[in-house]
Motif scaffolding. Structure first.
Motif, PDB file in Angstrom:
ATOM      1  N   ASN A   1       0.803  -1.234   0.000  1.00  0.00           N
ATOM      2  CA  ASN A   1       0.000   0.000   0.000  1.00  0.00           C
ATOM      3  C   ASN A   1       0.833   1.281   0.000  1.00  0.00           C
ATOM      4  O   ASN A   1       0.296   2.376  -0.127  1.00  0.00           O
ATOM      5  CB  ASN A   1      -0.974   0.058   1.180  1.00  0.00           C
ATOM      6  N   ASN A   2       2.169   1.169   0.186  1.00  0.00           N
ATOM      7  CA  ASN A   2       3.054   2.328   0.145  1.00  0.00           C
ATOM      8  C   ASN A   2       2.564   3.439   1.073  1.00  0.00           C
ATOM      9  O   ASN A   2       2.453   4.605   0.674  1.00  0.00           O
ATOM     10  CB  ASN A   2       3.170   2.852  -1.298  1.00  0.00           C
ATOM     11  N   MET A   3       2.295   3.083   2.316  1.00  0.00           N
ATOM     12  CA  MET A   3       1.828   4.053   3.302  1.00  0.00           C
ATOM     13  C   MET A   3       3.021   4.723   3.982  1.00  0.00           C
ATOM     14  O   MET A   3       4.077   4.113   4.162  1.00  0.00           O
ATOM     15  CB  MET A   3       0.953   3.378   4.361  1.00  0.00           C
ATOM     16  N   THR A   4       2.839   5.991   4.387  1.00  0.00           N
ATOM     17  CA  THR A   4       3.866   6.730   5.108  1.00  0.00           C
ATOM     18  C   THR A   4       3.258   7.355   6.355  1.00  0.00           C
ATOM     19  O   THR A   4       2.232   8.033   6.277  1.00  0.00           O
ATOM     20  CB  THR A   4       4.477   7.838   4.237  1.00  0.00           C
ATOM     21  N   PHE A   5       3.883   7.113   7.498  1.00  0.00           N
ATOM     22  CA  PHE A   5       3.440   7.720   8.752  1.00  0.00           C
ATOM     23  C   PHE A   5       4.562   8.608   9.268  1.00  0.00           C
ATOM     24  O   PHE A   5       5.644   8.137   9.621  1.00  0.00           O
ATOM     25  CB  PHE A   5       3.091   6.636   9.773  1.00  0.00           C
ATOM     26  N   ASP A   6       4.273   9.903   9.294  1.00  0.00           N
ATOM     27  CA  ASP A   6       5.278  10.911   9.622  1.00  0.00           C
ATOM     28  C   ASP A   6       4.734  11.792  10.735  1.00  0.00           C
ATOM     29  O   ASP A   6       3.645  12.363  10.609  1.00  0.00           O
ATOM     30  CB  ASP A   6       5.591  11.735   8.370  1.00  0.00           C
ATOM     31  N   GLY A   7       5.486  11.914  11.812  1.00  0.00           N
ATOM     32  CA  GLY A   7       5.024  12.716  12.935  1.00  0.00           C
ATOM     33  C   GLY A   7       5.325  14.191  12.811  1.00  0.00           C
ATOM     34  O   GLY A   7       4.987  14.970  13.698  1.00  0.00           O
ATOM     35  N   SER A   8       5.955  14.609  11.718  1.00  0.00           N
ATOM     36  CA  SER A   8       6.375  16.008  11.599  1.00  0.00           C
ATOM     37  C   SER A   8       5.252  16.941  11.167  1.00  0.00           C
ATOM     38  O   SER A   8       5.383  18.154  11.299  1.00  0.00           O
ATOM     39  CB  SER A   8       7.527  16.119  10.598  1.00  0.00           C
ATOM     40  N   THR A   9       4.157  16.410  10.638  1.00  0.00           N
ATOM     41  CA  THR A   9       3.083  17.276  10.173  1.00  0.00           C
ATOM     42  C   THR A   9       2.445  18.032  11.331  1.00  0.00           C
ATOM     43  O   THR A   9       2.273  17.489  12.428  1.00  0.00           O
ATOM     44  CB  THR A   9       2.001  16.462   9.432  1.00  0.00           C
ATOM     45  N   SER A  10       2.108  19.281  11.095  1.00  0.00           N
ATOM     46  CA  SER A  10       1.483  20.107  12.131  1.00  0.00           C
ATOM     47  C   SER A  10       0.056  20.488  11.780  1.00  0.00           C
ATOM     48  O   SER A  10      -0.669  21.032  12.614  1.00  0.00           O
ATOM     49  CB  SER A  10       2.311  21.388  12.350  1.00  0.00           C
TER      50      SER A  10
END
Length: 215
Positions: A99-108
Motif C-alpha cells: 500500500n506504500n503508506m507513510t506515517f510521519d510525525g512532523s506534520t502540524s
C-alpha cells in the motif's frame, strides 16, 4: 539518517529473504536489516522481541523504518498503535511496502494529523482482526478434520499452497488487493487464490488433512 528494514516471520515456511526482495522490488534501499524469527505478533510485543527491541535503541530522528505491512510490527491493536506513535514522537518515519503508506510525525496541520491518526488506528485494528479471523478459521478447520471418521476421510487434492501463503493471501485480500496482484506476490496460481479466498476454512482444513498445518 538511516533506512532500516524490519522483518518478522512466525513459521518455518516463511522467509526473511522474501520480505527483503519484496521491499527491494518496490524500490527501497536499506542501510541495515533487522529480523525476528519464529516470533508471534499476537503473543509478543515489538519491544519484547530481540530485534524489535533493537529498533527502539537504534532509530533516531530522521531515520526511516520500513516494514512489509503494519502486522510485522504486531497483531495487537494497542501494541501496533503505541509502537508507531512512539517512533513518530522520536521523529522516525514509518513506511510500508504494501500500500506504500507513510506515517510521519512532523506534520502540524490538524486535518492531516487527524487523517493520519485515524489511518493508524484502522490499520492496527485490521492487523489484530486478521489474526483473530485466521485463528478462528484454523480452529474451525481442525474441528472439521477431526469430525470425519477415521479411514473415511477424503483428503482431496493436495494443497498447492503452504500455511504462510494462505495467511498471506487472506492478509492481502483483507487489504482489497486483486486476485492477480495476490497471485503475483504469493507465487500462487489465480485458481489457488480464488479457492482460498472463497472458502478459507476449507482451505485450512485441507492443509490439516494433509498434515501441512500447525494443530
Amino acid at each position: 539518517m538511516q533506512t532500516v528494514l524490519y522483518a518478522r516471520v512466525s513459521t518455518v515456511d516463511q522467509t526473511i529473504e522474501h520480505q527483503q526482495k519484496q521491499a527491494e522490488a518496490a524500490g527501497f534501499k536499506f542501510d541495515r536489516v533487522l529480523s525476528d524469527h519464529g516470533v508471534s505478533g499476537v503473543k509478543t510485543c515489538l519491544h519484547e522481541r530481540p530485534e524489535g527491541k533493537r529498533l527502539f535503541d537504534i532509530l533516531r530522528s530522521g531515520d526511516i523504518l520500513v516494514v512489509r505491512w503494519v502486522d510485522r510490527l504486531g497483531r495487537n491493536y494497542d501494541d501496533v498503535r503505541q509502537a508507531i506513535e512512539e517512533f513518530m514522537r522520536r521523529g522516525v518515519v514509518i513506511r510500508t511496502i504494501i500500500n506504500n503508506m507513510t506515517f510521519d510525525g512532523s506534520t502540524s496541520d490538524p486535518m492531516q494529523k487527524a487523517v493520519r491518526d485515524a489511518l493508524i488506528g484502522f490499520m492496527a485494528a485490521a492487523a489484530q482482526s486478521h489474526a483473530e479471523v485466521t485463528k478462528a478459521a484454523q480452529i474451525a478447520g481442525i474441528a472439521h478434520a477431526k469430525s470425519l471418521p477415521d479411514g473415511k476421510r477424503y483428503k482431496g487434492r493436495k494443497p498447492s499452497y503452504t500455511e504462510s501463503q494462505l495467511d498471506q493471501v487472506m492478509n492481502l485480500a483483507d487489504q482489497k488487493a486483486g486476485v492477480s496482484s495476490i497471485a503475483k506476490v504469493t507465487g500462487l496460481s489465480r485458481q489457488a487464490v480464488y479457492r482460498i479466498v472463497d472458502d478459507p476454512t476449507a482451505a485450512r482444513a485441507s492443509l490439516i488433512e494433509w498434515g501441512s498445518a500447525r494443530s
